[in-house]
Design a protein around this motif. Sequence first.
Motif, mmCIF file in Angstrom:
data_model
loop_
_atom_site.group_PDB
_atom_site.id
_atom_site.type_symbol
_atom_site.label_atom_id
_atom_site.label_comp_id
_atom_site.label_asym_id
_atom_site.label_seq_id
_atom_site.Cartn_x
_atom_site.Cartn_y
_atom_site.Cartn_z
ATOM 1 N N ASN A 38 0.826 -1.201 0.000
ATOM 2 C CA ASN A 38 0.000 0.000 0.000
ATOM 3 C C ASN A 38 0.867 1.260 0.000
ATOM 4 O OD1 ASN A 38 -2.394 1.392 -0.033
ATOM 5 N ND2 ASN A 38 -2.581 1.434 2.191
ATOM 6 N N ALA A 39 1.845 1.288 -0.894
ATOM 7 C CA ALA A 39 2.745 2.433 -1.035
ATOM 8 C C ALA A 39 3.345 2.370 -2.437
ATOM 9 C CB ALA A 39 3.866 2.375 0.001
ATOM 10 N N PRO A 40 3.665 3.526 -3.014
ATOM 11 C CA PRO A 40 4.323 3.479 -4.321
ATOM 12 C C PRO A 40 5.691 2.816 -4.210
ATOM 13 C CG PRO A 40 4.232 5.731 -3.502
ATOM 14 C CD PRO A 40 3.476 4.883 -2.537
ATOM 15 N N LEU A 41 5.959 1.884 -5.092
ATOM 16 C CA LEU A 41 7.228 1.173 -5.113
ATOM 17 C C LEU A 41 7.770 1.235 -6.540
ATOM 18 C CD1 LEU A 41 8.129 -2.083 -3.413
ATOM 19 C CD2 LEU A 41 8.610 -1.825 -5.821
ATOM 20 N N ILE A 42 8.988 1.747 -6.654
ATOM 21 C CA ILE A 42 9.642 1.881 -7.957
ATOM 22 C C ILE A 42 11.037 1.297 -7.836
ATOM 23 C CG2 ILE A 42 10.453 3.486 -9.724
ATOM 24 C CD1 ILE A 42 8.297 5.472 -8.676
ATOM 25 N N ALA A 43 11.393 0.437 -8.786
ATOM 26 C CA ALA A 43 12.738 -0.131 -8.812
ATOM 27 C C ALA A 43 13.388 0.232 -10.137
ATOM 28 C CB ALA A 43 12.690 -1.647 -8.644
ATOM 29 N N VAL A 44 14.684 0.532 -10.066
ATOM 30 C CA VAL A 44 15.452 0.846 -11.270
ATOM 31 C C VAL A 44 16.649 -0.080 -11.364
ATOM 32 C CG1 VAL A 44 14.748 3.278 -11.292
ATOM 33 C CG2 VAL A 44 16.852 2.631 -10.119
ATOM 34 N N ASP A 45 17.156 -0.236 -12.594
ATOM 35 C CA ASP A 45 18.365 -1.031 -12.790
ATOM 36 C C ASP A 45 19.591 -0.137 -12.570
ATOM 37 O OD1 ASP A 45 18.633 0.510 -15.130
ATOM 38 O OD2 ASP A 45 18.071 -1.142 -16.459
ATOM 39 N N ALA A 46 20.757 -0.666 -12.839
ATOM 40 C CA ALA A 46 22.008 0.065 -12.595
ATOM 41 C C ALA A 46 22.132 1.331 -13.454
ATOM 42 C CB ALA A 46 23.206 -0.852 -12.839
ATOM 43 N N GLU A 52 10.522 -1.881 -12.195
ATOM 44 C CA GLU A 52 9.321 -2.218 -11.431
ATOM 45 C C GLU A 52 8.579 -0.938 -11.093
ATOM 46 O OE1 GLU A 52 6.419 -4.015 -10.528
ATOM 47 O OE2 GLU A 52 8.029 -5.489 -10.695
ATOM 48 N N TRP A 53 7.264 -0.992 -11.213
ATOM 49 C CA TRP A 53 6.392 0.175 -11.012
ATOM 50 C C TRP A 53 5.067 -0.409 -10.557
ATOM 51 C CZ3 TRP A 53 7.532 5.346 -12.003
ATOM 52 C CH2 TRP A 53 6.489 6.236 -12.211
ATOM 53 N N ASN A 54 4.778 -0.336 -9.267
ATOM 54 C CA ASN A 54 3.604 -1.045 -8.768
ATOM 55 C C ASN A 54 2.320 -0.237 -8.936
ATOM 56 O OD1 ASN A 54 3.616 0.770 -6.614
ATOM 57 N ND2 ASN A 54 3.586 -0.799 -5.038
ATOM 58 N N ARG A 55 1.229 -0.833 -8.497
ATOM 59 C CA ARG A 55 -0.102 -0.231 -8.668
ATOM 60 C C ARG A 55 -0.204 1.129 -7.979
ATOM 61 N NH1 ARG A 55 -3.937 1.152 -11.543
ATOM 62 N NH2 ARG A 55 -6.004 1.135 -10.669
ATOM 63 N N LYS A 56 0.376 1.283 -6.781
ATOM 64 C CA LYS A 56 0.315 2.565 -6.079
ATOM 65 C C LYS A 56 1.116 3.636 -6.820
ATOM 66 C CE LYS A 56 -2.386 2.094 -2.585
ATOM 67 N NZ LYS A 56 -3.545 2.953 -2.366
ATOM 68 N N ALA A 57 2.197 3.264 -7.487
ATOM 69 C CA ALA A 57 2.935 4.224 -8.318
ATOM 70 C C ALA A 57 2.070 4.654 -9.499
ATOM 71 C CB ALA A 57 4.250 3.616 -8.799
ATOM 72 N N GLU A 58 1.305 3.717 -10.043
ATOM 73 C CA GLU A 58 0.375 4.056 -11.128
ATOM 74 C C GLU A 58 -0.670 5.061 -10.644
ATOM 75 O OE1 GLU A 58 0.135 0.152 -14.020
ATOM 76 O OE2 GLU A 58 -1.197 0.192 -12.284
ATOM 77 N N LEU A 59 -1.255 4.800 -9.469
ATOM 78 C CA LEU A 59 -2.289 5.681 -8.933
ATOM 79 C C LEU A 59 -1.736 7.056 -8.588
ATOM 80 C CD1 LEU A 59 -4.184 3.126 -6.655
ATOM 81 C CD2 LEU A 59 -4.957 4.073 -8.850
ATOM 82 N N LEU A 60 -0.532 7.121 -8.071
ATOM 83 C CA LEU A 60 0.095 8.392 -7.694
ATOM 84 C C LEU A 60 0.397 9.258 -8.913
ATOM 85 C CD1 LEU A 60 1.521 10.139 -5.431
ATOM 86 C CD2 LEU A 60 3.610 8.926 -6.088
#
Length: 138
Positions: A38-46, A52-60
């Motif tokens: 239940n929080a925006p989660l974003i992951a990046v490579d090197a 990665e871009w989860n549902r809360k990141a989409e909503l935000l």
Amino acid sequence: KNVCDGVFFVGQELDELRAGAAVDSELAMQDRLIREVNAPLIAVDAQGCIVEWNRKAELLTGFTKEEALNKNLVQTFITDEFSDSVQTMLSQSMNGQEITNYEFSLWTKGGQRKEILWSAKARRDGQDNIMGVIGVGQ
């Protein structure tokens, strides 16, 4: 007449099977956690590209996961005034430093700025090598 003149067994080492099943189970759990947290989660490579871009990141932000994947986080989603400091934060995380309560602005699809409080740490592979950064916002 039925005569059995030998037996042929095929086996597989159970430790390997169990280890593989445990890894699969852990990956499935991580995937579910990323999607459902239940929080925006974003992951990046090197290279700083979104993996990665989860549902809360989409909503935000209003950007779908498909729209965000493989885009450079800083160049695409971070406001100009924070781009250098966010890049520094990503570099520090790539060097193993954990970042907590870092505030910056993110662009939405509608062109609005969203203030976000962020925590980030290095993403590691199965051999504990750093392969990117994962961040969770509030």
